[in-house]
Design a protein around this motif. Structure first.
Motif, PDB file in Angstrom:
ATOM      1  N   GLY A  12     -29.983  32.502 -20.139  1.00  0.00           N
ATOM      2  CA  GLY A  12     -28.639  33.052 -20.016  1.00  0.00           C
ATOM      3  C   GLY A  12     -28.595  34.563 -20.116  1.00  0.00           C
ATOM      4  N   ARG A  15     -29.818  35.996 -16.833  1.00  0.00           N
ATOM      5  CA  ARG A  15     -28.793  35.818 -15.802  1.00  0.00           C
ATOM      6  C   ARG A  15     -27.688  36.853 -15.965  1.00  0.00           C
ATOM      7  NH1 ARG A  15     -26.308  35.854 -11.452  1.00  0.00           N
ATOM      8  NH2 ARG A  15     -24.455  34.581 -11.278  1.00  0.00           N
ATOM      9  N   THR A  16     -27.251  37.089 -17.195  1.00  0.00           N
ATOM     10  CA  THR A  16     -26.208  38.081 -17.450  1.00  0.00           C
ATOM     11  C   THR A  16     -26.689  39.470 -17.042  1.00  0.00           C
ATOM     12  OG1 THR A  16     -25.381  36.759 -19.285  1.00  0.00           O
ATOM     13  CG2 THR A  16     -24.667  39.047 -19.195  1.00  0.00           C
ATOM     14  N   THR A  26     -21.723  47.504 -14.929  1.00  0.00           N
ATOM     15  CA  THR A  26     -20.993  47.151 -16.145  1.00  0.00           C
ATOM     16  C   THR A  26     -19.696  47.945 -16.249  1.00  0.00           C
ATOM     17  OG1 THR A  26     -23.094  46.673 -17.217  1.00  0.00           O
ATOM     18  CG2 THR A  26     -21.187  46.930 -18.653  1.00  0.00           C
ATOM     19  N   LEU A  90     -16.436  37.819 -18.051  1.00  0.00           N
ATOM     20  CA  LEU A  90     -17.364  38.802 -18.614  1.00  0.00           C
ATOM     21  C   LEU A  90     -16.696  39.677 -19.679  1.00  0.00           C
ATOM     22  CD1 LEU A  90     -19.203  39.852 -15.356  1.00  0.00           C
ATOM     23  CD2 LEU A  90     -20.236  38.728 -17.335  1.00  0.00           C
ATOM     24  N   VAL A  93     -18.297  39.468 -23.007  1.00  0.00           N
ATOM     25  CA  VAL A  93     -19.590  40.158 -23.059  1.00  0.00           C
ATOM     26  C   VAL A  93     -19.357  41.655 -23.274  1.00  0.00           C
ATOM     27  CG1 VAL A  93     -21.679  40.730 -21.771  1.00  0.00           C
ATOM     28  CG2 VAL A  93     -20.679  38.436 -21.575  1.00  0.00           C
TER      29      VAL A  93
END
Length: 106
Positions: A12, A15-16, A26, A90, A93
């Motif tokens: 994970g 993947r992120t 970002t 997202l 995150v």
């Protein structure tokens, strides 16, 4: 390669990182979390990003299903970028990154 041999598919975190590849990607997601924006609005909000880099990052995010690009039939054409549901997810995150950055200043 499948999920058993491709780390980006099986992990994970990998993947992120694949989706949020690089500083600009970002920050683009961060800006779009506030709502849809046009190219010039994004470029202004980001500061010193080149038009080519922004275009490349927007195309990659669109290809990954993170944002949509809507072209309005006007003269001149108006293009609006907006996060998809997957892109909006997202936010957690980026919020975690914000908290970490504030707790550990340089």
């Amino acid at each position: 390669m499948d999920a058993r041999t491709d780390p980006a598919q099986s992990c994970g975190v990998a993947r992120t990182l694949q989706v949020l590849d690089g500083k600009w990607t970002t920050l683009i997601v961060r800006e779009l979390l506030a709502g849809p924006l046009r190219f010039t609005q994004l470029r202004s909000a980001l500061g010193d990003i080149s038009a080519k880099t922004l275009t490349d990052r927007l195309r990659a995010l669109e290809h990954q299903g993170i944002l949509t690009r809507t072209i309005h039939a006007e003269v001149p054409p108006r293009v609006v970028y907006e996060l998809t549901e997957q892109g909006r997810s997202l936010q957690v995150v980026l919020h975690a990154m914000l908290r970490w950055g504030r707790a550990h200043p340089a």
